[in-house]
Write a protein that holds these residues in place. Structure first.
Motif, PDB file in Angstrom:
ATOM      1  N   LYS A  36       1.596  67.677  21.793  1.00 60.45           N
ATOM      2  CA  LYS A  36       1.503  68.916  22.578  1.00 60.45           C
ATOM      3  C   LYS A  36       2.582  69.905  22.181  1.00 60.45           C
ATOM      4  N   ALA A  37       3.738  69.403  21.797  1.00 56.17           N
ATOM      5  CA  ALA A  37       4.859  70.273  21.467  1.00 56.17           C
ATOM      6  C   ALA A  37       4.886  70.688  20.001  1.00 56.17           C
ATOM      7  N   CYS A  38       4.370  69.846  19.099  1.00 53.91           N
ATOM      8  CA  CYS A  38       4.614  70.038  17.672  1.00 53.91           C
ATOM      9  C   CYS A  38       3.390  70.340  16.826  1.00 53.91           C
ATOM     10  N   TYR A  39       2.194  69.941  17.249  1.00 44.90           N
ATOM     11  CA  TYR A  39       1.020  69.982  16.373  1.00 44.90           C
ATOM     12  C   TYR A  39       0.127  71.154  16.742  1.00 44.90           C
ATOM     13  N   GLY A  40      -0.031  72.089  15.810  1.00 44.51           N
ATOM     14  CA  GLY A  40      -0.740  73.331  16.076  1.00 44.51           C
ATOM     15  C   GLY A  40      -2.107  73.176  16.718  1.00 44.51           C
ATOM     16  N   PRO A  41      -3.021  72.339  16.182  1.00 47.35           N
ATOM     17  CA  PRO A  41      -4.341  72.219  16.804  1.00 47.35           C
ATOM     18  C   PRO A  41      -4.295  71.745  18.251  1.00 47.35           C
ATOM     19  N   THR A  42      -3.366  70.850  18.568  1.00 45.31           N
ATOM     20  CA  THR A  42      -3.234  70.386  19.955  1.00 45.31           C
ATOM     21  C   THR A  42      -2.690  71.491  20.844  1.00 45.31           C
ATOM     22  N   ILE A  43      -1.722  72.230  20.338  1.00 46.57           N
ATOM     23  CA  ILE A  43      -1.146  73.331  21.118  1.00 46.57           C
ATOM     24  C   ILE A  43      -2.217  74.370  21.429  1.00 46.57           C
ATOM     25  N   VAL A  44      -3.031  74.739  20.431  1.00 46.02           N
ATOM     26  CA  VAL A  44      -4.082  75.740  20.632  1.00 46.02           C
ATOM     27  C   VAL A  44      -5.096  75.249  21.665  1.00 46.02           C
ATOM     28  N   THR A  45      -5.446  73.977  21.611  1.00 45.38           N
ATOM     29  CA  THR A  45      -6.408  73.422  22.576  1.00 45.38           C
ATOM     30  C   THR A  45      -5.863  73.525  23.989  1.00 45.38           C
ATOM     31  N   TYR A  46      -4.619  73.173  24.187  1.00 42.56           N
ATOM     32  CA  TYR A  46      -4.035  73.263  25.526  1.00 42.56           C
ATOM     33  C   TYR A  46      -3.913  74.718  25.988  1.00 42.56           C
ATOM     34  N   ARG A  47      -3.629  75.629  25.084  1.00 44.57           N
ATOM     35  CA  ARG A  47      -3.560  77.038  25.480  1.00 44.57           C
ATOM     36  C   ARG A  47      -4.927  77.528  25.960  1.00 44.57           C
ATOM     37  N   HIS A  48      -5.988  77.023  25.334  1.00 40.82           N
ATOM     38  CA  HIS A  48      -7.339  77.452  25.711  1.00 40.82           C
ATOM     39  C   HIS A  48      -7.678  77.069  27.149  1.00 40.82           C
ATOM     40  N   ILE A  49      -7.150  75.950  27.627  1.00 40.31           N
ATOM     41  CA  ILE A  49      -7.486  75.475  28.983  1.00 40.31           C
ATOM     42  C   ILE A  49      -6.323  75.643  29.956  1.00 40.31           C
ATOM     43  N   ALA A  50      -5.311  76.431  29.559  1.00 40.37           N
ATOM     44  CA  ALA A  50      -4.095  76.526  30.366  1.00 40.37           C
ATOM     45  C   ALA A  50      -4.357  77.016  31.785  1.00 40.37           C
ATOM     46  N   GLY A  51      -5.401  77.809  31.961  1.00 38.16           N
ATOM     47  CA  GLY A  51      -5.699  78.335  33.286  1.00 38.16           C
ATOM     48  C   GLY A  51      -6.483  77.390  34.176  1.00 38.16           C
ATOM     49  N   ASP A  52      -6.758  76.195  33.711  1.00 35.99           N
ATOM     50  CA  ASP A  52      -7.558  75.222  34.464  1.00 35.99           C
ATOM     51  C   ASP A  52      -6.779  73.914  34.570  1.00 35.99           C
ATOM     52  N   PRO A  53      -5.967  73.766  35.616  1.00 40.11           N
ATOM     53  CA  PRO A  53      -5.105  72.574  35.734  1.00 40.11           C
ATOM     54  C   PRO A  53      -5.882  71.264  35.710  1.00 40.11           C
ATOM     55  N   GLU A  54      -7.098  71.257  36.239  1.00 39.73           N
ATOM     56  CA  GLU A  54      -7.862  70.012  36.235  1.00 39.73           C
ATOM     57  C   GLU A  54      -8.234  69.592  34.815  1.00 39.73           C
ATOM     58  N   ARG A  55      -8.612  70.556  33.996  1.00 42.54           N
ATOM     59  CA  ARG A  55      -8.946  70.222  32.612  1.00 42.54           C
ATOM     60  C   ARG A  55      -7.697  69.819  31.829  1.00 42.54           C
ATOM     61  N   VAL A  56      -6.584  70.464  32.093  1.00 42.29           N
ATOM     62  CA  VAL A  56      -5.329  70.068  31.445  1.00 42.29           C
ATOM     63  C   VAL A  56      -5.000  68.621  31.792  1.00 42.29           C
ATOM     64  N   ALA A  57      -5.106  68.283  33.073  1.00 50.42           N
ATOM     65  CA  ALA A  57      -4.823  66.910  33.486  1.00 50.42           C
ATOM     66  C   ALA A  57      -5.794  65.924  32.854  1.00 50.42           C
ATOM     67  N   ALA A  58      -7.060  66.325  32.730  1.00 46.04           N
ATOM     68  CA  ALA A  58      -8.055  65.434  32.125  1.00 46.04           C
ATOM     69  C   ALA A  58      -7.749  65.191  30.654  1.00 46.04           C
ATOM     70  N   LEU A  59      -7.384  66.243  29.929  1.00 47.74           N
ATOM     71  CA  LEU A  59      -7.045  66.064  28.517  1.00 47.74           C
ATOM     72  C   LEU A  59      -5.776  65.241  28.375  1.00 47.74           C
ATOM     73  N   ASP A  60      -4.797  65.496  29.232  1.00 50.43           N
ATOM     74  CA  ASP A  60      -3.584  64.662  29.240  1.00 50.43           C
ATOM     75  C   ASP A  60      -3.951  63.186  29.332  1.00 50.43           C
ATOM     76  N   ALA A  61      -4.805  62.868  30.270  1.00 57.76           N
ATOM     77  CA  ALA A  61      -5.176  61.466  30.504  1.00 57.76           C
ATOM     78  C   ALA A  61      -5.963  60.895  29.328  1.00 57.76           C
ATOM     79  N   GLU A  62      -6.861  61.683  28.744  1.00 58.82           N
ATOM     80  CA  GLU A  62      -7.673  61.183  27.637  1.00 58.82           C
ATOM     81  C   GLU A  62      -6.829  60.907  26.394  1.00 58.82           C
ATOM     82  N   LEU A  63      -5.838  61.750  26.122  1.00 63.81           N
ATOM     83  CA  LEU A  63      -4.985  61.515  24.959  1.00 63.81           C
ATOM     84  C   LEU A  63      -4.112  60.279  25.150  1.00 63.81           C
ATOM     85  N   VAL A  64      -3.599  60.080  26.348  1.00 63.01           N
ATOM     86  CA  VAL A  64      -2.816  58.869  26.625  1.00 63.01           C
ATOM     87  C   VAL A  64      -3.704  57.634  26.476  1.00 63.01           C
TER      88      VAL A  64
END
Length: 297
Positions: A242-270
């Protein structure tokens, strides 16, 4: 074909400028896409990804290609020099190109620190500014696979390789960890533009051979795995990317306004990291090494 298992510093930087025209014709849309790619790879800290996670891959490709002193080598989508620097230290004459100026600057610094003579340039893998048959060896390590138009990129790799010269590619496989990471992120990311193809397809030998066709011979394709022990937990992996890899950063920026989707992606990557945990936080990232000789030499 079934894959066969085998198991005084000076640096020049040249930069091409890219402009965006309006209205959006096909050409200007493509330039806009390349600008987005440049910006994406400038985000975060890709040199840290190389240093802490994938530094072993550059020497693997240099060895697979059998790069020798005096050979003319082009490293395409070179990042900060993971292939270019060890190739130069072997005595090859190396040109390293990348679409992102920030990575070219990082590579310039890294090459200087290593005492490697590399000619660094900002250039597009789909429109290489080099004459036909200019190089003995053309390489790309988890680089050209991210060019959106695969056939165009493959045609350029072949064009600048001399007849009888070698092409060496190292790419993440769709089935491996990084390929699966992109599959996890896909539903959360912006849809790809028309005509763009998924990067992990370069990890399938049959796809690469379809791109190269009968223009190559002596093809060797080998699946290997990079053992990664940089992350003690799935959360540590996720937070690093999330901090270092461009494609991951861009993906999180795309959903930044939707906390539920951010949490879901967080969980899926873990969960992805935990499924691939070999014990103690170690993982394996599968990749394909494919080497070939341009026909006609």
């Amino acid at each position: 074909m079934s894959p066969t298992t085998t198991v005084q510093t000076t640096t020049t930087v040249r930069e091409d400028t890219v402009t965006i025209d309006t209205p959006l014709t096909q050409a200007s849309a493509d330039r806009a896409l390349k600008q987005r790619h440049r910006a994406m790879w400038a985000l975060g800290d890709y040199p840290a990804v190389v240093r802490d996670v994938i530094s072993e891959l550059g020497p693997v490709l240099v060895d697979a290609c059998g790069i020798r002193p005096g050979e003319r080598v082009l490293d395409v989508a070179a990042g900060d020099g993971n292939v270019a620097i060890p190739a130069a230290l072997r005595g090859a004459h190396v040109v390293a190109g990348d679409l992102t100026p920030e990575l070219v600057e990082a590579g310039t610094r890294r090459a200087g620190a290593a005492g490697a003579q590399v000619d660094w340039r900002v250039e597009d893998a789909e429109a290489l500014p080099h004459p036909d048959a200019a190089f003995d060896v053309v390489t790309s390590c988890v680089g050209v696979m991210f060019a959106p138009h695969h056939q165009q990129a493959a045609d350029e790799l072949l064009r600048v390789t001399r007849p009888g010269g070698r092409i060496g590619l190292l790419s993440w496989t769709p089935e491996g960890f990084i390929g699966q990471m992109f599959a996890v992120m896909r539903p959360y990311a912006l849809p790809p533009p028309p005509g763009a193809q998924p990067p992990p397809l370069w990890g399938r030998p049959e796809h690469v051979l379809e791109l190269l066709g009968d223009r190559v011979e002596d093809v060797v394709a080998t699946r290997r795995a990079l053992r990664v022990g940089a992350f003690g937990t799935g959360q540590a992996f996720r937070d690093f990317f999330k901090a270092c890899y461009g494609p991951t950063i861009v993906t999180y920026r795309h959903i930044a306004g939707d906390p539920e989707r951010v949490a879901a992606l967080d969980a899926e990557l873990v969960a992805l990291a935990e499924r691939h945990d070999l014990g103690g936080g170690a993982m394996e990232f599968e990749y394909l090494v494919l080497t070939a000789r341009r026909a006609g030499g």
